[in-house]
Write a protein that holds these residues in place. Structure first.
Motif, mmCIF file in Angstrom:
data_model
loop_
_atom_site.group_PDB
_atom_site.id
_atom_site.type_symbol
_atom_site.label_atom_id
_atom_site.label_comp_id
_atom_site.label_asym_id
_atom_site.label_seq_id
_atom_site.Cartn_x
_atom_site.Cartn_y
_atom_site.Cartn_z
ATOM 1 N N HIS A 33 0.849 -1.202 0.000
ATOM 2 C CA HIS A 33 0.000 0.000 0.000
ATOM 3 C C HIS A 33 0.877 1.240 0.000
ATOM 4 C CE1 HIS A 33 -3.253 2.766 0.588
ATOM 5 N NE2 HIS A 33 -2.684 3.246 1.685
ATOM 6 N N HIS A 35 1.625 5.242 -2.422
ATOM 7 C CA HIS A 35 1.115 6.220 -3.381
ATOM 8 C C HIS A 35 2.206 6.655 -4.358
ATOM 9 C CE1 HIS A 35 -2.721 6.719 -1.209
ATOM 10 N NE2 HIS A 35 -1.996 6.541 -0.129
ATOM 11 N N THR A 154 -1.618 3.047 -5.810
ATOM 12 C CA THR A 154 -3.027 3.314 -5.533
ATOM 13 C C THR A 154 -3.630 4.008 -6.743
ATOM 14 O OG1 THR A 154 -2.515 3.539 -3.186
ATOM 15 C CG2 THR A 154 -4.624 4.416 -3.932
ATOM 16 N N ARG A 182 -8.989 1.795 -6.299
ATOM 17 C CA ARG A 182 -9.481 2.755 -5.293
ATOM 18 C C ARG A 182 -10.646 3.563 -5.866
ATOM 19 N NH1 ARG A 182 -6.270 5.656 -0.561
ATOM 20 N NH2 ARG A 182 -7.832 7.125 0.111
ATOM 21 N N ASP A 235 -8.805 -0.504 -2.210
ATOM 22 C CA ASP A 235 -8.543 0.382 -1.084
ATOM 23 C C ASP A 235 -9.656 1.414 -1.018
ATOM 24 O OD1 ASP A 235 -7.042 1.449 1.084
ATOM 25 O OD2 ASP A 235 -6.414 3.081 -0.217
#
Length: 464
Positions: A33, A35, A154, A182, A235
Protein backbone atom coordinates in the motif's frame (compact mmCIF):
# COMPACT_ATOMS: atom_id res chain seq x y z
CA UNK A 1 25.30 5.78 26.74
CA UNK A 2 24.58 4.17 23.36
CA UNK A 3 25.81 5.85 20.21
CA UNK A 4 23.14 7.60 18.15
CA UNK A 5 21.48 5.14 15.73
CA UNK A 6 24.29 2.57 15.79
CA UNK A 7 24.02 -0.93 14.33
CA UNK A 8 21.90 -1.97 17.34
CA UNK A 9 19.50 0.96 17.05
CA UNK A 10 16.18 0.03 18.77
CA UNK A 11 17.51 -3.48 19.46
CA UNK A 12 17.78 -3.46 23.24
CA UNK A 13 18.24 -7.15 24.02
CA UNK A 14 20.34 -9.99 22.67
CA UNK A 15 17.41 -11.94 21.24
CA UNK A 16 16.30 -8.89 19.28
CA UNK A 17 19.76 -8.52 17.77
CA UNK A 18 19.81 -12.16 16.66
CA UNK A 19 16.31 -11.99 15.22
CA UNK A 20 17.01 -8.80 13.30
CA UNK A 21 20.41 -9.76 11.89
CA UNK A 22 19.57 -13.38 11.07
CA UNK A 23 15.89 -13.25 10.10
CA UNK A 24 14.59 -9.74 9.41
CA UNK A 25 17.32 -7.53 7.98
CA UNK A 26 17.68 -9.06 4.53
CA UNK A 27 14.08 -10.04 3.79
CA UNK A 28 12.62 -8.53 0.59
CA UNK A 29 9.92 -5.89 0.89
CA UNK A 30 6.32 -6.31 -0.25
CA UNK A 31 5.02 -2.74 -0.34
CA UNK A 32 1.33 -3.51 -0.67
CA UNK A 33 0.00 0.00 0.00
CA UNK A 34 1.70 3.16 -1.22
CA UNK A 35 1.11 6.22 -3.38
CA UNK A 36 4.16 6.06 -5.63
CA UNK A 37 3.70 7.16 -9.23
CA UNK A 38 4.03 4.26 -11.74
CA UNK A 39 5.05 6.72 -14.47
CA UNK A 40 8.01 7.85 -12.36
CA UNK A 41 8.99 4.22 -11.79
CA UNK A 42 8.74 3.36 -15.48
CA UNK A 43 10.80 6.38 -16.50
CA UNK A 44 13.31 5.86 -13.64
CA UNK A 45 12.72 9.44 -12.58
CA UNK A 46 15.83 11.38 -11.66
CA UNK A 47 15.48 13.97 -8.93
CA UNK A 48 16.98 17.41 -9.41
CA UNK A 49 18.07 17.57 -5.75
CA UNK A 50 17.35 16.32 -2.22
CA UNK A 51 14.55 18.86 -1.75
CA UNK A 52 12.49 17.33 -4.56
CA UNK A 53 12.82 13.77 -3.27
CA UNK A 54 12.45 14.72 0.41
CA UNK A 55 10.04 17.64 0.51
CA UNK A 56 8.26 17.55 -2.84
CA UNK A 57 5.04 16.01 -1.55
CA UNK A 58 5.75 15.01 2.04
CA UNK A 59 3.06 16.54 4.20
CA UNK A 60 4.53 14.76 7.25
CA UNK A 61 7.52 17.12 7.01
CA UNK A 62 5.40 20.12 6.02
CA UNK A 63 3.39 19.85 9.24
CA UNK A 64 6.56 19.90 11.35
CA UNK A 65 7.96 22.88 9.46
CA UNK A 66 4.76 24.85 10.03
CA UNK A 67 4.83 23.90 13.71
CA UNK A 68 8.40 25.23 13.84
CA UNK A 69 7.30 28.64 12.61
CA UNK A 70 8.55 28.22 9.04
CA UNK A 71 6.83 30.52 6.57
CA UNK A 72 4.79 28.69 3.88
CA UNK A 73 7.03 30.27 1.25
CA UNK A 74 9.79 27.84 2.38
CA UNK A 75 7.48 24.81 2.46
CA UNK A 76 5.21 24.77 -0.59
CA UNK A 77 5.82 28.30 -1.82
CA UNK A 78 8.15 30.28 -4.05
CA UNK A 79 11.45 29.85 -2.20
CA UNK A 80 14.15 28.01 -4.13
CA UNK A 81 14.99 24.40 -3.38
CA UNK A 82 18.10 25.18 -1.34
CA UNK A 83 16.19 27.62 0.86
CA UNK A 84 13.52 24.96 1.46
CA UNK A 85 16.19 22.42 2.35
CA UNK A 86 17.74 24.84 4.84
CA UNK A 87 14.30 25.38 6.39
CA UNK A 88 13.97 21.61 6.85
CA UNK A 89 17.51 21.42 8.29
CA UNK A 90 16.47 24.10 10.78
CA UNK A 91 13.37 22.10 11.76
CA UNK A 92 14.71 18.55 12.09
CA UNK A 93 16.80 19.14 15.28
CA UNK A 94 13.55 20.24 16.97
CA UNK A 95 11.87 16.90 16.16
CA UNK A 96 13.17 14.99 19.19
CA UNK A 97 10.94 11.97 19.83
CA UNK A 98 9.31 12.16 16.39
CA UNK A 99 9.78 9.15 14.06
CA UNK A 100 10.60 11.54 11.20
CA UNK A 101 13.85 12.35 13.00
CA UNK A 102 14.83 8.69 12.79
CA UNK A 103 13.51 8.19 9.25
CA UNK A 104 15.48 11.22 8.05
CA UNK A 105 18.76 9.91 9.40
CA UNK A 106 18.09 6.33 8.30
CA UNK A 107 17.55 7.64 4.77
CA UNK A 108 20.79 9.63 4.92
CA UNK A 109 22.66 6.51 6.05
CA UNK A 110 21.12 3.93 3.74
CA UNK A 111 20.84 5.85 0.46
CA UNK A 112 23.61 8.43 0.71
CA UNK A 113 26.19 6.89 3.08
CA UNK A 114 25.95 9.97 5.32
CA UNK A 115 26.42 9.61 9.08
CA UNK A 116 26.41 13.33 9.90
CA UNK A 117 23.49 14.69 11.91
CA UNK A 118 21.34 17.04 9.85
CA UNK A 119 21.13 20.56 11.26
CA UNK A 120 21.73 24.12 10.10
CA UNK A 121 25.50 23.74 10.46
CA UNK A 122 25.78 20.47 8.49
CA UNK A 123 23.16 21.39 5.89
CA UNK A 124 25.51 22.80 3.21
CA UNK A 125 27.76 19.71 3.08
CA UNK A 126 24.78 17.31 3.25
CA UNK A 127 23.15 19.25 0.40
CA UNK A 128 26.27 18.71 -1.71
CA UNK A 129 26.73 15.04 -0.80
CA UNK A 130 23.10 14.01 -1.36
CA UNK A 131 22.80 15.86 -4.65
CA UNK A 132 26.00 14.24 -5.93
CA UNK A 133 24.52 10.79 -5.23
CA UNK A 134 21.17 11.73 -6.76
CA UNK A 135 22.83 12.42 -10.11
CA UNK A 136 23.23 8.64 -10.41
CA UNK A 137 20.24 7.49 -8.34
CA UNK A 138 16.83 7.26 -10.03
CA UNK A 139 13.52 5.95 -8.75
CA UNK A 140 14.23 2.39 -9.92
CA UNK A 141 17.70 2.46 -8.38
CA UNK A 142 16.26 3.43 -5.00
CA UNK A 143 13.68 0.62 -5.23
CA UNK A 144 16.34 -1.97 -6.11
CA UNK A 145 18.70 -0.74 -3.41
CA UNK A 146 15.85 -1.12 -0.91
CA UNK A 147 15.38 -4.83 -1.79
CA UNK A 148 11.78 -4.28 -2.85
CA UNK A 149 10.12 -7.20 -4.63
CA UNK A 150 6.52 -5.98 -5.06
CA UNK A 151 4.92 -2.53 -5.09
CA UNK A 152 1.18 -1.88 -5.12
CA UNK A 153 0.34 1.65 -6.19
CA UNK A 154 -3.03 3.31 -5.53
CA UNK A 155 -5.08 3.83 -8.68
CA UNK A 156 -8.44 5.18 -9.74
CA UNK A 157 -10.70 2.72 -11.64
CA UNK A 158 -10.75 5.14 -14.60
CA UNK A 159 -6.96 4.96 -14.91
CA UNK A 160 -5.75 3.32 -18.13
CA UNK A 161 -2.90 1.65 -16.20
CA UNK A 162 -0.66 2.59 -19.12
CA UNK A 163 2.53 2.51 -17.09
CA UNK A 164 1.66 -0.67 -15.22
CA UNK A 165 1.25 -2.35 -18.59
CA UNK A 166 4.57 -0.97 -19.79
CA UNK A 167 6.31 -2.10 -16.62
CA UNK A 168 4.77 -5.55 -17.01
CA UNK A 169 6.52 -5.85 -20.39
CA UNK A 170 9.83 -4.41 -19.18
CA UNK A 171 12.22 -7.34 -18.84
CA UNK A 172 15.05 -5.15 -17.50
CA UNK A 173 13.23 -4.38 -14.23
CA UNK A 174 12.27 -7.39 -12.16
CA UNK A 175 10.30 -5.60 -9.42
CA UNK A 176 6.58 -6.27 -9.79
CA UNK A 177 4.44 -3.12 -9.91
CA UNK A 178 0.74 -3.83 -9.42
CA UNK A 179 -2.25 -1.46 -9.31
CA UNK A 180 -4.69 -1.17 -6.42
CA UNK A 181 -8.37 -0.44 -7.10
CA UNK A 182 -9.48 2.75 -5.29
CA UNK A 183 -13.04 3.74 -6.29
CA UNK A 184 -13.60 6.50 -3.72
CA UNK A 185 -14.85 9.01 -6.30
CA UNK A 186 -17.52 6.54 -7.37
CA UNK A 187 -18.59 5.84 -3.79
CA UNK A 188 -18.70 9.43 -2.53
CA UNK A 189 -21.93 10.32 -4.31
CA UNK A 190 -22.43 13.48 -2.23
CA UNK A 191 -19.32 15.22 -3.58
CA UNK A 192 -19.07 17.49 -6.59
CA UNK A 193 -16.51 15.13 -8.14
CA UNK A 194 -19.13 12.36 -8.55
CA UNK A 195 -20.87 13.36 -11.82
CA UNK A 196 -17.63 14.19 -13.70
CA UNK A 197 -16.18 10.88 -12.50
CA UNK A 198 -19.18 8.86 -13.75
CA UNK A 199 -18.80 10.56 -17.13
CA UNK A 200 -15.11 9.63 -17.18
CA UNK A 201 -15.97 6.04 -16.25
CA UNK A 202 -18.40 5.89 -19.17
CA UNK A 203 -15.69 7.17 -21.54
CA UNK A 204 -13.16 4.62 -20.33
CA UNK A 205 -15.68 1.77 -20.68
CA UNK A 206 -16.93 3.02 -24.05
CA UNK A 207 -20.59 2.88 -23.06
CA UNK A 208 -23.31 5.11 -21.66
CA UNK A 209 -23.97 5.13 -17.94
CA UNK A 210 -27.48 6.37 -17.32
CA UNK A 211 -28.71 3.84 -14.76
CA UNK A 212 -27.38 2.28 -11.60
CA UNK A 213 -27.07 -1.22 -13.08
CA UNK A 214 -25.01 0.21 -15.94
CA UNK A 215 -22.83 1.94 -13.36
CA UNK A 216 -22.27 -1.27 -11.38
CA UNK A 217 -21.48 -3.19 -14.57
CA UNK A 218 -18.87 -0.58 -15.44
CA UNK A 219 -17.28 -0.81 -11.99
CA UNK A 220 -17.12 -4.59 -12.25
CA UNK A 221 -15.56 -4.45 -15.72
CA UNK A 222 -12.87 -2.08 -14.46
CA UNK A 223 -12.14 -4.39 -11.52
CA UNK A 224 -11.73 -7.28 -13.95
CA UNK A 225 -9.38 -5.18 -16.08
CA UNK A 226 -7.32 -4.26 -13.02
CA UNK A 227 -7.20 -7.96 -12.10
CA UNK A 228 -5.75 -8.79 -15.53
CA UNK A 229 -2.93 -6.32 -14.85
CA UNK A 230 -2.08 -7.95 -11.51
CA UNK A 231 -4.29 -6.09 -9.05
CA UNK A 232 -5.09 -8.14 -5.96
CA UNK A 233 -6.46 -5.52 -3.59
CA UNK A 234 -8.85 -2.61 -3.34
CA UNK A 235 -8.54 0.38 -1.08
CA UNK A 236 -11.26 2.60 0.37
CA UNK A 237 -11.03 5.82 2.37
CA UNK A 238 -14.00 5.45 4.72
CA UNK A 239 -13.98 8.73 6.60
CA UNK A 240 -17.41 7.97 8.13
CA UNK A 241 -18.49 4.34 8.46
CA UNK A 242 -22.20 4.09 7.57
CA UNK A 243 -24.68 1.29 7.00
CA UNK A 244 -28.24 1.74 5.76
CA UNK A 245 -30.01 -1.12 4.03
CA UNK A 246 -31.99 -0.41 0.85
CA UNK A 247 -33.35 -2.20 -2.21
CA UNK A 248 -31.69 -2.07 -5.62
CA UNK A 249 -34.59 -0.03 -7.01
CA UNK A 250 -34.36 2.48 -4.21
CA UNK A 251 -30.62 2.98 -4.72
CA UNK A 252 -31.18 3.18 -8.47
CA UNK A 253 -33.48 6.16 -7.92
CA UNK A 254 -30.91 7.78 -5.61
CA UNK A 255 -28.29 7.33 -8.35
CA UNK A 256 -30.52 8.98 -10.97
CA UNK A 257 -31.28 11.83 -8.58
CA UNK A 258 -27.55 12.44 -8.09
CA UNK A 259 -26.87 12.38 -11.83
CA UNK A 260 -29.59 14.99 -12.26
CA UNK A 261 -27.70 17.26 -9.88
CA UNK A 262 -30.30 17.07 -7.10
CA UNK A 263 -29.16 17.33 -3.49
CA UNK A 264 -29.31 14.04 -1.58
CA UNK A 265 -30.33 13.56 2.02
CA UNK A 266 -27.93 12.06 4.53
CA UNK A 267 -29.84 8.77 4.61
CA UNK A 268 -29.88 8.60 0.79
CA UNK A 269 -26.11 8.99 0.74
CA UNK A 270 -25.77 6.25 3.36
CA UNK A 271 -28.02 3.88 1.41
CA UNK A 272 -26.11 4.45 -1.80
CA UNK A 273 -22.72 3.94 -0.15
CA UNK A 274 -23.88 0.81 1.66
CA UNK A 275 -25.27 -0.87 -1.44
CA UNK A 276 -22.33 0.12 -3.63
CA UNK A 277 -19.71 -1.04 -1.13
CA UNK A 278 -21.55 -4.34 -0.66
CA UNK A 279 -21.62 -4.83 -4.43
CA UNK A 280 -17.90 -4.12 -4.62
CA UNK A 281 -17.20 -6.47 -1.71
CA UNK A 282 -18.87 -9.29 -3.63
CA UNK A 283 -16.77 -8.47 -6.70
CA UNK A 284 -13.60 -8.54 -4.61
CA UNK A 285 -14.58 -11.86 -3.07
CA UNK A 286 -15.15 -13.41 -6.50
CA UNK A 287 -11.73 -12.18 -7.65
CA UNK A 288 -9.95 -13.34 -4.49
CA UNK A 289 -8.88 -9.81 -3.61
CA UNK A 290 -8.25 -8.21 -0.24
CA UNK A 291 -10.41 -5.22 0.63
CA UNK A 292 -8.61 -2.46 2.55
CA UNK A 293 -10.73 -0.07 4.60
CA UNK A 294 -8.99 3.07 5.87
CA UNK A 295 -11.37 4.51 8.45
CA UNK A 296 -11.67 7.62 10.64
CA UNK A 297 -9.64 10.31 8.94
CA UNK A 298 -10.89 13.89 9.13
CA UNK A 299 -9.70 15.60 5.97
CA UNK A 300 -9.18 19.14 4.70
CA UNK A 301 -9.76 20.80 8.07
CA UNK A 302 -8.30 24.17 7.10
CA UNK A 303 -10.57 25.66 4.45
CA UNK A 304 -8.36 28.65 3.70
CA UNK A 305 -5.31 26.49 3.04
CA UNK A 306 -7.35 23.90 1.16
CA UNK A 307 -8.45 26.65 -1.23
CA UNK A 308 -4.80 27.60 -1.75
CA UNK A 309 -3.02 24.22 -1.81
CA UNK A 310 -5.73 21.57 -2.30
CA UNK A 311 -5.94 18.14 -0.59
CA UNK A 312 -3.13 16.04 0.91
CA UNK A 313 -1.07 19.03 1.98
CA UNK A 314 -0.94 18.45 5.73
CA UNK A 315 -4.30 19.71 6.96
CA UNK A 316 -5.92 16.40 7.91
CA UNK A 317 -6.36 14.86 11.34
CA UNK A 318 -7.77 11.91 13.26
CA UNK A 319 -11.56 11.60 13.40
CA UNK A 320 -13.42 10.25 16.43
CA UNK A 321 -16.49 8.79 14.75
CA UNK A 322 -18.16 5.61 15.99
CA UNK A 323 -17.46 2.70 13.67
CA UNK A 324 -18.29 -0.61 15.37
CA UNK A 325 -21.99 -1.06 14.67
CA UNK A 326 -21.95 0.04 11.02
CA UNK A 327 -18.77 -1.93 10.27
CA UNK A 328 -20.16 -5.13 11.80
CA UNK A 329 -23.40 -4.78 9.84
CA UNK A 330 -21.46 -4.22 6.62
CA UNK A 331 -19.16 -7.21 7.11
CA UNK A 332 -22.04 -9.39 8.28
CA UNK A 333 -24.17 -8.49 5.25
CA UNK A 334 -21.42 -9.93 3.03
CA UNK A 335 -20.77 -12.90 5.29
CA UNK A 336 -24.47 -13.89 5.21
CA UNK A 337 -24.10 -14.33 1.44
CA UNK A 338 -20.75 -16.11 1.81
CA UNK A 339 -19.20 -13.18 -0.08
CA UNK A 340 -16.97 -11.56 2.53
CA UNK A 341 -13.55 -10.96 0.94
CA UNK A 342 -10.25 -10.92 2.74
CA UNK A 343 -10.16 -7.59 4.56
CA UNK A 344 -7.58 -5.32 6.17
CA UNK A 345 -9.13 -2.92 8.66
CA UNK A 346 -7.27 0.28 9.52
CA UNK A 347 -8.44 3.10 11.74
CA UNK A 348 -6.59 6.36 12.05
CA UNK A 349 -7.90 6.66 15.60
CA UNK A 350 -5.95 4.34 17.94
CA UNK A 351 -8.99 4.14 20.21
CA UNK A 352 -10.47 1.82 17.58
CA UNK A 353 -7.67 -0.73 17.71
CA UNK A 354 -9.38 -3.12 20.16
CA UNK A 355 -12.70 -2.53 18.41
CA UNK A 356 -11.27 -3.62 15.05
CA UNK A 357 -9.24 -6.49 16.49
CA UNK A 358 -12.28 -8.01 18.18
CA UNK A 359 -14.59 -7.42 15.20
CA UNK A 360 -12.07 -9.27 13.05
CA UNK A 361 -12.27 -12.29 15.30
CA UNK A 362 -15.99 -12.54 14.58
CA UNK A 363 -15.34 -13.01 10.85
CA UNK A 364 -12.27 -15.27 10.65
CA UNK A 365 -13.48 -18.40 8.91
CA UNK A 366 -10.49 -20.73 8.61
CA UNK A 367 -10.33 -20.38 4.83
CA UNK A 368 -7.20 -18.21 4.82
CA UNK A 369 -4.69 -17.65 7.63
CA UNK A 370 -5.38 -14.18 8.96
CA UNK A 371 -8.24 -13.57 6.53
CA UNK A 372 -9.27 -10.56 8.59
CA UNK A 373 -6.31 -8.29 9.34
CA UNK A 374 -5.71 -5.44 11.76
CA UNK A 375 -4.03 -2.92 9.49
CA UNK A 376 -0.56 -1.65 10.32
CA UNK A 377 -0.13 1.54 12.35
CA UNK A 378 -1.10 4.08 9.72
CA UNK A 379 -0.35 7.76 9.03
CA UNK A 380 -0.25 9.59 12.38
CA UNK A 381 0.15 6.24 14.16
CA UNK A 382 3.26 5.28 12.17
CA UNK A 383 5.65 5.94 15.04
CA UNK A 384 7.63 3.93 17.54
CA UNK A 385 4.80 3.88 20.06
CA UNK A 386 2.11 3.48 17.38
CA UNK A 387 3.77 0.51 15.72
CA UNK A 388 4.43 -1.20 19.03
CA UNK A 389 0.89 -0.60 20.29
CA UNK A 390 -0.68 -1.98 17.12
CA UNK A 391 1.43 -5.14 17.36
CA UNK A 392 0.68 -5.55 21.08
CA UNK A 393 -3.05 -5.09 20.49
CA UNK A 394 -3.04 -7.68 17.73
CA UNK A 395 -1.00 -10.09 19.87
CA UNK A 396 -3.38 -9.61 22.81
CA UNK A 397 -6.51 -10.31 20.77
CA UNK A 398 -5.45 -12.38 17.77
CA UNK A 399 -2.41 -13.80 16.01
CA UNK A 400 0.50 -11.42 15.57
CA UNK A 401 2.29 -14.23 13.74
CA UNK A 402 -0.24 -13.95 10.86
CA UNK A 403 0.13 -10.16 10.53
CA UNK A 404 0.84 -9.01 6.94
CA UNK A 405 3.10 -6.30 8.27
CA UNK A 406 4.25 -2.79 7.54
CA UNK A 407 2.90 -0.41 4.91
CA UNK A 408 4.66 2.79 3.88
CA UNK A 409 1.47 4.59 2.71
CA UNK A 410 3.99 6.95 1.17
CA UNK A 411 4.63 9.14 -1.86
CA UNK A 412 8.39 9.10 -1.23
CA UNK A 413 10.77 6.64 -2.85
CA UNK A 414 13.07 6.95 0.17
CA UNK A 415 10.38 5.76 2.58
CA UNK A 416 11.56 2.14 2.43
CA UNK A 417 13.85 2.95 5.33
CA UNK A 418 10.67 2.81 7.41
CA UNK A 419 10.58 -0.96 6.86
CA UNK A 420 13.91 -1.20 8.64
CA UNK A 421 12.51 0.92 11.46
CA UNK A 422 9.46 -1.34 11.72
CA UNK A 423 11.53 -4.55 11.60
CA UNK A 424 13.80 -3.36 14.39
CA UNK A 425 10.77 -2.56 16.55
CA UNK A 426 9.21 -5.96 15.77
CA UNK A 427 12.36 -7.87 16.70
CA UNK A 428 12.87 -5.87 19.88
CA UNK A 429 9.28 -6.48 21.00
CA UNK A 430 9.50 -10.22 20.42
CA UNK A 431 12.96 -10.27 22.00
CA UNK A 432 11.56 -8.63 25.15
CA UNK A 433 8.88 -11.29 25.45
CA UNK A 434 11.47 -14.06 25.08
CA UNK A 435 13.94 -12.57 27.54
CA UNK A 436 11.16 -11.95 30.06
CA UNK A 437 10.33 -15.67 29.94
CA UNK A 438 6.99 -15.06 28.18
CA UNK A 439 7.89 -17.15 25.10
CA UNK A 440 10.54 -19.85 24.66
CA UNK A 441 13.87 -19.17 22.98
CA UNK A 442 13.01 -21.32 19.98
CA UNK A 443 14.85 -19.66 17.10
CA UNK A 444 13.27 -21.85 14.45
CA UNK A 445 9.76 -20.75 15.41
CA UNK A 446 10.75 -17.18 16.23
CA UNK A 447 12.57 -16.82 12.92
CA UNK A 448 9.56 -18.15 11.03
CA UNK A 449 7.27 -15.65 12.78
CA UNK A 450 9.59 -12.70 12.09
CA UNK A 451 10.12 -13.59 8.43
CA UNK A 452 6.40 -14.13 8.00
CA UNK A 453 5.55 -10.66 9.30
CA UNK A 454 8.35 -9.05 7.31
CA UNK A 455 7.63 -10.76 3.99
CA UNK A 456 5.99 -14.16 3.56
CA UNK A 457 2.59 -13.40 5.12
CA UNK A 458 1.85 -10.51 2.76
CA UNK A 459 3.06 -12.36 -0.30
CA UNK A 460 0.86 -15.37 0.47
CA UNK A 461 -2.12 -13.33 1.69
CA UNK A 462 -2.48 -11.33 -1.51
CA UNK A 463 -1.59 -14.25 -3.75
CA UNK A 464 1.17 -12.44 -5.60
Amino acid sequence: MKRFMDEDFLLNNQTAKVLYEKYAKDMPIVDFHCHLNPKEIYENKKFRNITEVWLGGDHYKWRLMRANGIEEKYITGSADDYEKFLAWAKTIPMAIGNPIYHWTHLELKRYFGIDEILNEKSAPIIWEKTNKVLKELGARDIILRSNVEIICTTDDPVDTLEYHLKLKEDKDFNVKIYPTFRPDKGVNIERETFIPWVKKLAEVCGKKIESYDEFLDALKSRAEFFHSVGCRASDHAIDDMVFADASFDEVGNIFKKALAGEKLTEIEVAKYKTYTLRFLGKVYSSLGWAMQLHINALRNNNTRMFNILGPDTGYDSINDGHIASALVKFLDSLEKENSLPKAILYSLNPKDSYVLATIMGSFQDGSVPGKMQLGAAWWFNDSKDGNLQQMKDLANLGLLSRFVGMVTDSRSFLSYARHEYFRRLLCNLIGEWVENGEYPYDLETLGRIVQGICYYNAKEYFGF
